[in-house]
Scaffold this motif. Structure first.
Motif, PDB file in Angstrom:
ATOM      1  N   TYR A   1       0.830  -1.208   0.000  1.00 13.57           N
ATOM      2  CA  TYR A   1       0.000   0.000   0.000  1.00 13.57           C
ATOM      3  C   TYR A   1       0.864   1.257   0.000  1.00 13.57           C
ATOM      4  O   TYR A   1       0.501   2.277  -0.591  1.00 13.57           O
TER       5      TYR A   1
ATOM      6  N   TYR B   1      -3.306   5.602   5.076  1.00 12.23           N
ATOM      7  CA  TYR B   1      -2.031   4.879   5.124  1.00 12.23           C
ATOM      8  C   TYR B   1      -1.168   5.362   6.287  1.00 12.23           C
ATOM      9  O   TYR B   1      -0.666   4.553   7.083  1.00 12.23           O
TER      10      TYR B   1
ATOM     11  N   GLU C   1      -6.440   8.165   0.545  1.00 15.15           N
ATOM     12  CA  GLU C   1      -5.610   6.966   0.654  1.00 15.15           C
ATOM     13  C   GLU C   1      -4.347   7.227   1.463  1.00 15.15           C
ATOM     14  O   GLU C   1      -3.939   6.396   2.279  1.00 15.15           O
TER      15      GLU C   1
END
Length: 343
Positions: A124, A157, A153
């Motif tokens: 990721y 993260y 995102e």
């Protein structure tokens, strides 16, 4: 004398608390998670702040928020319960099926869980970094400073990584102590300082790059250790060799380049060195040396573990199995521990 006694009593109470939490590391977090989830589904105010990131702007990007704190708390609970449940109900039965000895079941589960997490974190991390301006261009760690807005995102993260490392404080207390325990404690302190400092002071681009550099070799090392318990020999040694290559490239070379960038490139690319928190400016000139000092401290620990890794490599060349330069007890010898290093 009284101070010593009070210190011993306090340490004893802390140990008792850690043991209690270790015995209930599924039950207690699940109760908390269930309560928060119930509050969210009932539509109670603020409960969504625990589960989802906050402070979205009109353009869809996100900024930091005080609500990041309950988010971190929630995902510390999630990681605690998920780790324990995965180990107890998936990884330990899996190890038993393949005949792993009782003494090594816990260690196999710990390393396999680490492999799962670091593999996901690395993948990721690459995803959010790919096609970004700072993809293989260290100058963009510092250009446009301060950068205090993120994609959805990216913020997920960074905060999930932050929560994981906060949860590792608990993990460090419940896992069997090792010979490099003091180095691991120093590493965790250094890592958490770097993560919190980078997030609060808007250095998340360089933080993303450091995370990626650290997560890849951690994932490969964890799977090499897991192989050592179920199929020692060629497969394990091959995985360990791959780890060494990734370790040297990401942690020694790439992370070294990031440190050099931190020492040299802010002077060239930071628009202005000043402290102006209301406008996201947390970068008076001396802060450069604080960041670099923390990074160098982490690099010294990496060098320490690199020496240990090459001791293991020498043993591989002399024997057929990966052994360790240190043991958890007098009867059992395991692989070198170079665990959970991030930026």
């Amino acid at each position: 004398m009284k101070k010593v006694q009070n210190k011993i009593v306090k340490q004893s109470r802390m140990k008792e608390l850690a043991n209690y939490l270790a015995k209930h590391q599924i039950e207690i977090p699940v109760r908390i998670i269930t309560s928060i989830a119930a509050g969210y589904f009932l539509g109670l105010p603020l409960f969504d702040k625990f589960i989802f990131i906050s402070n979205q702007r009109e353009d869809g990007r996100f900024e930091k928020s005080y609500y990041d704190i309950p988010f971190l708390f929630f995902y510390i609970c999630v990681f605690t319960a998920l780790r324990a449940a995965t180990m107890d109900y998936v990884l330990i039965p899996f190890a038993q099926y393949f005949g792993v000895s009782v003494k090594k079941l816990q260690r196999f589960a710990e390393q396999s869980w680490s492999f799962v997490y670091y593999s996901c974190a690395f993948s990721y991390g690459i995803y959010v970094m790919y096609d970004s301006p700072w993809w293989f261009d260290t100058t963009y760690f510092w250009r446009d400073y301060p950068v205090y807005d993120y994609t959805k995102e990216f913020k997920y993260y960074y905060l999930v990584q932050f929560a994981y490392w906060l949860q590792q404080i608990f993990v460090l207390q419940i896992e069997a102590p090792r010979k490099d325990y003091k180095e691991l404690v120093l590493h965790h302190i250094n890592t958490l300082l770097l993560i919190s400092f980078s997030y609060v002071c808007n250095f998340t681009r360089v933080g993303n790059a450091v995370f990626v550099c650290m997560d890849l070799p951690d994932a490969i090392l964890a799977i090499a250790k897991s192989f050592n318990y179920i199929c020692p020999g060629l497969i394990c040694n091959t995985a360990f060799a791959c780890m060494i290559v990734s370790w040297i490239y990401t942690r020694i070379y790439l992370y070294g380049r990031i440190i050099v960038s931190t020492l040299t490139e802010p002077d060239l690319y930071v628009p202005e060195f000043k402290l102006d928190p209301l406008n996201g400016q947390w970068f008076p000139y001396f802060v450069k040396y604080i960041i670099a000092g923390l990074m160098i401290g982490l690099y010294l620990l990496i060098i320490f573990w690199t020496v240990m890794i090459f001791k293991v490599l020498l043993r591989i060349l002399r024997t057929t199995e990966v052994t360790d330069v240190r043991s958890d007890d007098e009867e059992e010898v395991e692989m070198v521990s170079v665990e959970e290093v991030a930026g």
